[in-house]
Design a protein around this motif. Structure first.
Motif, PDB file in Angstrom:
ATOM      1  N   MET A  60       1.115  -1.239  -0.004  1.00 17.14           N
ATOM      2  CA  MET A  60       0.068   0.199   0.027  1.00 17.14           C
ATOM      3  C   MET A  60       0.830   1.394   0.079  1.00 17.14           C
ATOM      4  O   MET A  60       0.614   2.370  -0.380  1.00 17.14           O
ATOM      5  CB  MET A  60      -0.852   0.225   1.373  1.00 17.14           C
ATOM      6  N   LEU A  61       1.830   1.199   0.776  1.00 18.11           N
ATOM      7  CA  LEU A  61       2.644   2.172   1.096  1.00 18.11           C
ATOM      8  C   LEU A  61       3.552   2.335  -1.052  1.00 18.11           C
ATOM      9  O   LEU A  61       3.553   3.741  -1.391  1.00 18.11           O
ATOM     10  CB  LEU A  61       3.466   2.309   1.717  1.00 18.11           C
ATOM     11  N   TRP A  62       4.570   1.243  -1.023  1.00 20.75           N
ATOM     12  CA  TRP A  62       4.489   0.954  -2.466  1.00 20.75           C
ATOM     13  C   TRP A  62       4.025   1.859  -3.227  1.00 20.75           C
ATOM     14  O   TRP A  62       3.921   3.144  -4.149  1.00 20.75           O
ATOM     15  CB  TRP A  62       4.734   0.415  -2.762  1.00 20.75           C
ATOM     16  N   ARG A  63       2.504   1.554  -3.659  1.00 19.40           N
ATOM     17  CA  ARG A  63       1.645   2.039  -4.666  1.00 19.40           C
ATOM     18  C   ARG A  63       1.504   3.372  -4.148  1.00 19.40           C
ATOM     19  O   ARG A  63       1.375   4.940  -5.248  1.00 19.40           O
ATOM     20  CB  ARG A  63       0.676   1.546  -4.972  1.00 19.40           C
ATOM     21  N   SER A  64       1.146   3.967  -3.210  1.00 16.47           N
ATOM     22  CA  SER A  64       0.865   5.492  -2.647  1.00 16.47           C
ATOM     23  C   SER A  64       2.625   6.793  -3.574  1.00 16.47           C
ATOM     24  O   SER A  64       2.006   7.420  -3.722  1.00 16.47           O
ATOM     25  CB  SER A  64       1.269   5.564  -1.525  1.00 16.47           C
TER      26      SER A  64
END
Length: 99
Positions: A60-64
């Motif tokens: 989720m963090l990477w996509r953000s």
């Protein structure tokens, strides 16, 4: 900090948001109902520039970070999908794979 109240976290977040100059925000928190989540929810307003996703994980963090240039609503969807799609069961590998 671990001993901060939701009021203190909210106040610090508002200060940092105002100082940044950004118009929109995606706030990721660890656990719904915990202090960071409670403070983040206070930053939200109907049709406002702040969205909150709870249950953050690394995908989720990477996509953000990778899609930060997307409009906020699209970024929320991409981050949430990354969080869900990033949860995969592992299977025991064959200890003696054959080429």
């Amino acid at each position: 900090m671990p001993d901060m109240s939701a009021d203190a976290v909210e106040a610090q977040a508002r200060e940092q948001m105002a100082a940044s100059g950004h118009a929109e925000w995606l706030v990721l928190t660890d656990v719904f109902g915990a202090t960071p989540s409670n403070a983040a929810q206070r930053l939200m307003a109907p049709d406002g520039p702040v969205r909150v996703l709870n249950g953050v994980n690394v995908p989720m963090l990477w996509r953000s970070l990778c899609y930060v240039q997307q409009p906020l609503d699209a970024l929320v969807q991409l981050a949430a999908q990354g969080g869900v799609k990033g949860i995969l069961p592992c299977e025991l590998s064959d200890p003696n794979p054959k080429p």
